[in-house]
Design a protein around this motif. Structure first.
Motif, PDB file in Angstrom:
ATOM      1  N   MET A 173       0.820  -1.214   0.000  1.00 41.30           N
ATOM      2  CA  MET A 173       0.000   0.000   0.000  1.00 41.30           C
ATOM      3  C   MET A 173       0.851   1.260   0.000  1.00 41.30           C
ATOM      4  O   MET A 173       0.784   2.071   0.912  1.00 41.30           O
ATOM      5  N   THR A 174       1.672   1.423  -1.034  1.00 39.18           N
ATOM      6  CA  THR A 174       2.435   2.665  -1.134  1.00 39.18           C
ATOM      7  C   THR A 174       2.127   3.298  -2.482  1.00 39.18           C
ATOM      8  O   THR A 174       1.731   2.600  -3.423  1.00 39.18           O
ATOM      9  N   THR A 175       2.274   4.603  -2.567  1.00 40.99           N
ATOM     10  CA  THR A 175       1.998   5.291  -3.833  1.00 40.99           C
ATOM     11  C   THR A 175       2.891   4.747  -4.939  1.00 40.99           C
ATOM     12  O   THR A 175       2.441   4.501  -6.050  1.00 40.99           O
ATOM     13  N   ASP A 176       4.163   4.559  -4.582  1.00 39.20           N
ATOM     14  CA  ASP A 176       5.120   4.030  -5.539  1.00 39.20           C
ATOM     15  C   ASP A 176       4.655   2.722  -6.140  1.00 39.20           C
ATOM     16  O   ASP A 176       4.647   2.527  -7.349  1.00 39.20           O
ATOM     17  N   ASN A 177       4.265   1.806  -5.250  1.00 38.91           N
ATOM     18  CA  ASN A 177       3.866   0.480  -5.705  1.00 38.91           C
ATOM     19  C   ASN A 177       2.564   0.548  -6.482  1.00 38.91           C
ATOM     20  O   ASN A 177       2.373  -0.177  -7.451  1.00 38.91           O
ATOM     21  N   PHE A 178       1.677   1.461  -6.069  1.00 47.73           N
ATOM     22  CA  PHE A 178       0.425   1.639  -6.797  1.00 47.73           C
ATOM     23  C   PHE A 178       0.706   1.972  -8.264  1.00 47.73           C
ATOM     24  O   PHE A 178       0.179   1.348  -9.180  1.00 47.73           O
ATOM     25  N   TRP A 179       1.581   2.963  -8.467  1.00 42.66           N
ATOM     26  CA  TRP A 179       1.877   3.351  -9.859  1.00 42.66           C
ATOM     27  C   TRP A 179       2.642   2.254 -10.599  1.00 42.66           C
ATOM     28  O   TRP A 179       2.477   2.077 -11.802  1.00 42.66           O
TER      29      TRP A 179
ATOM     30  N   TRP B  62       5.843  11.126 -17.128  1.00 46.11           N
ATOM     31  CA  TRP B  62       4.699  11.420 -16.263  1.00 46.11           C
ATOM     32  C   TRP B  62       4.024  12.667 -16.781  1.00 46.11           C
ATOM     33  O   TRP B  62       4.671  13.579 -17.265  1.00 46.11           O
TER      34      TRP B  62
ATOM     35  N   GLY C 150       1.165  14.137 -12.871  1.00 44.29           N
ATOM     36  CA  GLY C 150       1.293  13.204 -11.759  1.00 44.29           C
ATOM     37  C   GLY C 150       0.858  11.778 -12.052  1.00 44.29           C
ATOM     38  O   GLY C 150       0.735  10.961 -11.149  1.00 44.29           O
ATOM     39  N   ILE C 151       0.589  11.483 -13.317  1.00 47.15           N
ATOM     40  CA  ILE C 151       0.169  10.131 -13.693  1.00 47.15           C
ATOM     41  C   ILE C 151       1.097   9.633 -14.803  1.00 47.15           C
ATOM     42  O   ILE C 151       1.390  10.387 -15.734  1.00 47.15           O
TER      43      ILE C 151
ATOM     44  N   GLN D  43      10.209  -2.451  -4.226  1.00 43.34           N
ATOM     45  CA  GLN D  43       9.244  -1.977  -3.243  1.00 43.34           C
ATOM     46  C   GLN D  43       9.527  -2.590  -1.870  1.00 43.34           C
ATOM     47  O   GLN D  43       9.405  -1.927  -0.847  1.00 43.34           O
TER      48      GLN D  43
ATOM     49  N   SER E  67      13.474   4.243 -10.690  1.00 42.49           N
ATOM     50  CA  SER E  67      13.233   4.465  -9.265  1.00 42.49           C
ATOM     51  C   SER E  67      14.369   5.271  -8.626  1.00 42.49           C
ATOM     52  O   SER E  67      14.441   5.385  -7.405  1.00 42.49           O
TER      53      SER E  67
END
Lengths: 324, 318
Positions: A34-40, A168, A171-172, B212, B238
């Protein structure tokens, strides 16, 4: 019409619950899901499969199948990359044509549409079963890719092109924008247009649609052409992300796409299903891929688990249909 | 024939014509050029394309007619190629096996008919079938990479291994060579071991996910160069490219360029061109009457790093 809509919503609702449980489980079991990084990450990684799966949904809604999307993806990516880095030169005429990013991308999309159209033409005019026609195209398009690339990757494609895959905007990530546009367009196409109603009608009952005057051949040809174009979009995204067109790109991607469609509750016999369901299916597969790695699950088990999820999704979907 | 089908008839004729046009070895005039078959495990990977094309080119240079057959990583298809090559009168086979055990029977098909087989790069687990085996020593190459890896990481830190295909011999011989060194250092901790099927895109996605969980890794060892490029791309996006050292294996052009640009740390240079040329030249000496070939001829894998990269180019030394 109303009753059909209700059924679709139930199928989608189930996918949504499955996705929610999956995410909840991963959030509890890992610190990094559940991190923004992983979400993207997940969103970027599924964008290619989303594009292909949307095309696959249209095809499957007409009770067809398209096995050629992985190969078409590879060929179109390679065409775009080749035109971008080498252009076309015809020594006999002392002619050289260079390509801008836009030109190369359009050429790639055109090739994808063309190959898809050939699929549709073989299926409607020569009555070749979709499985066979697109199987033939799977082999041919892979062969074209090998011929075009001579078996070697085409790398070094420039930053402007790379932006499509790695950039990007607001932001997407760009791949998410592109697949998002594909999804919204497809939802409007299937839900709000006559073309969309024809697709459902053909898959629901081809004979009845023929009698009611639906131009079946024309609709089907467009559907396969669209699947080809969307495979090309996927190919361009993969190529832009890697800054390189790989001759073996897209291998067995058609299976991932079919899995997303099936998990999303679209019936393989046609006429029933939604784009949104497929998108949910693709997200479930993407989250699963990501989560199994985050959990450090052995590569051997990963394949078993993914297979089980597909099977489970279809079993639940079937039992639903019966209970209704 | 119950059902007359013009298309099927046409196919029969075509096959009959092809079979007819390639007579057995006895029928051909002695002064015709020798025919050499290059049977390669796959053409779906640039490394094998270089191997196959170099073998065919060298055979052509030596005055033979060379044909490339692609087994598409399928041992059964490889059997077909052997049967076809033997029955259509090929005089020698330059062979890159799909499987160390499964391919033995195929090599025996040729041996029975007196056609010499020269294995390239990968070995078969039999020493009495092929005439000679010119082998790339993946295991020893990865031992060398492992030693360099230990040195560069200063014997401690977290690292990741990205495997090729989990069902493939090469995947494991590379991994075992690497671990035979690295596992002696308890402070070097492998925090993830995942497969990416020798594929650049898959390696990138796997690496993105691994980062991650383990943002603090110091090194990544990849089973081939395509995956090293994919892993590197994930590190760049990253912002960790400077913190993590990437090691590959193969000697592909993208990675050689990246080592030159100080992006990737090292790779194991295999010599597909050297292996292929040697095999073609062995066929020549066989035709000239030589029979006492060494069964196994190892071709050393050399480590390319940022210090010695100027001596190398893609798939070989300068």
């Amino acid at each position: 019409m109303i009753s059909i809509k209700k059924k679709l919503n139930i199928a989608q609702f189930q996918s949504l619950i499955a996705l929610f449980i999956l995410c909840l489980g991963l959030a509890l079991m890992t610190d990094n899901f559940m991190t923004t990084d992983n979400f993207w990450n997940v969103m970027r990684q599924i964008s290619v499969n989303v594009c292909i799966s949307v095309g696959m949904t249209l095809v499957i809604l007409t009770a067809g199948i398209d096995l050629s999307v992985g190969s078409i993806l590879a060929f179109c990516g390679a065409v775009t990359a080749g035109l971008l880095s080498n252009g076309i030169s015809i020594p006999a005429l002392n002619l050289f044509i260079g390509f801008t990013v836009l030109g190369a991308v359009l050429a790639g999309l055109l090739v994808g549409g063309g190959l898809g159209f050939i699929n549709g033409y073989a299926i409607t005019k020569f009555k070749v079963p979709p499985f066979v026609a697109t199987l033939a195209m799977l082999t041919m398009a892979r062969g074209f890719t090998m011929l075009w690339t001579k078996g070697h990757p085409i790398s070094g494609l420039g930053e402007t092109f790379g932006f499509l895959g790695t950039g990007w905007f607001l932001g997407i990530p760009m791949p998410v924008w592109i697949s998002g546009i594909v999804v919204v367009t497809a939802i409007v196409l299937t839900g709000k247009t006559r073309f969309g109603r024809y697709i459902y009608a053909i898959g629901g009952n081809e004979n009845a649609s023929l009698l009611s005057g639906i131009p079946i051949a024309k609709v089907k040809m467009w559907v396969y052409a669209l699947a080809g174009i969307l495979a090309a979009v996927g190919g361009i995204l993969v190529t832009a992300r890697l800054d390189s067109a790989q001759p073996n790109a897209g291998f067995s991607y058609e299976l991932d796409a079919i899995a997303a469609v099936v998990i999303g509750g679209t019936s393989l016999s046609g006429g029933r299903g939604t784009i949104l369901g497929t998108v949910l299916g693709a997200i479930i597969i993407g989250v699963l891929n990501n989560g199994l790695i985050l959990l450090s699950v052995s590569p051997f088990w990963q394949q078993v688990i993914k297979g089980l999820v597909i099977l489970l999704a279809v079993i639940i979907d079937k039992s639903n249909q019966k209970s209704e | 024939m119950t059902n007359f089908n013009p298309l099927r008839m046409l196919c029969f004729f075509a096959v009959a014509l092809i079979l007819n046009s390639c007579g057995g070895p006895d029928e051909r005039a002695l002064n015709q050029p020798k025919k050499v078959a290059v049977i390669v495990s796959t053409l779906n990977n640039p490394w094998f394309v270089v191997l196959a094309e170099t073998a065919a080119d060298r055979a052509t240079e030596l005055g033979y007619v060379a044909t490339i057959f692609d087994s598409q990583n399928n041992t059964a298809l490889e059997t077909d190629h052997f049967e076809n090559a033997v029955s259509s009168g090929y005089d020698a086979i330059l062979f890159n096996p799909t499987d160390a055990d499964g391919s033995i029977a195929n090599v025996r098909i040729a041996k029975q008919k007196g056609v010499p087989v020269f294995c390239m790069d990968r070995e078969i687990n039999a020493t009495d079938a092929a005439t000679s085996q010119i082998l790339s020593d993946s295991y020893a190459g990865c031992v060398a990479i492992g030693k360099y890896f230990v040195e560069k990481l200063n014997k401690k830190g977290k690292y990741v291994e990205i495997l090729g295909l989990v069902g493939d011999n090469n995947t494991w011989s590379r991994s075992k060579g690497f671990h035979s060194v690295v596992d002696h250092y308890p402070e070097l901790q492998m925090v993830a071991q995942q497969n990416a099927d020798f594929d650049r895109n898959k390696a990138m996605e796997v690496m993105e996910s691994i980062l991650q969980v383990h943002p603090d890794i110091k090194g990544v060892f990849c089973g081939n160069d395509a995956m090293a490029m994919g892993a590197y791309q994930a590190l760049v996006s990253s912002g960790k490219a400077d913190q993590v050292m990437v090691f590959g294996f193969d000697g592909a052009s993208d990675v050689i360029n990246s080592i030159r640009d100080k992006k990737i740390l090292a790779t194991g240079m295999q010599f597909p061109k050297l292996i292929a040329r040697t095999a073609a030249e062995y066929a020549l000496s066989y035709f000239d009457g030589k029979r006492d070939f060494a069964q196994k001829v190892p071709v050393t894998v050399e480590m390319v790093n940022q210090e010695n990269v100027m001596d190398y180019q893609a798939y070989g030394s300068k």
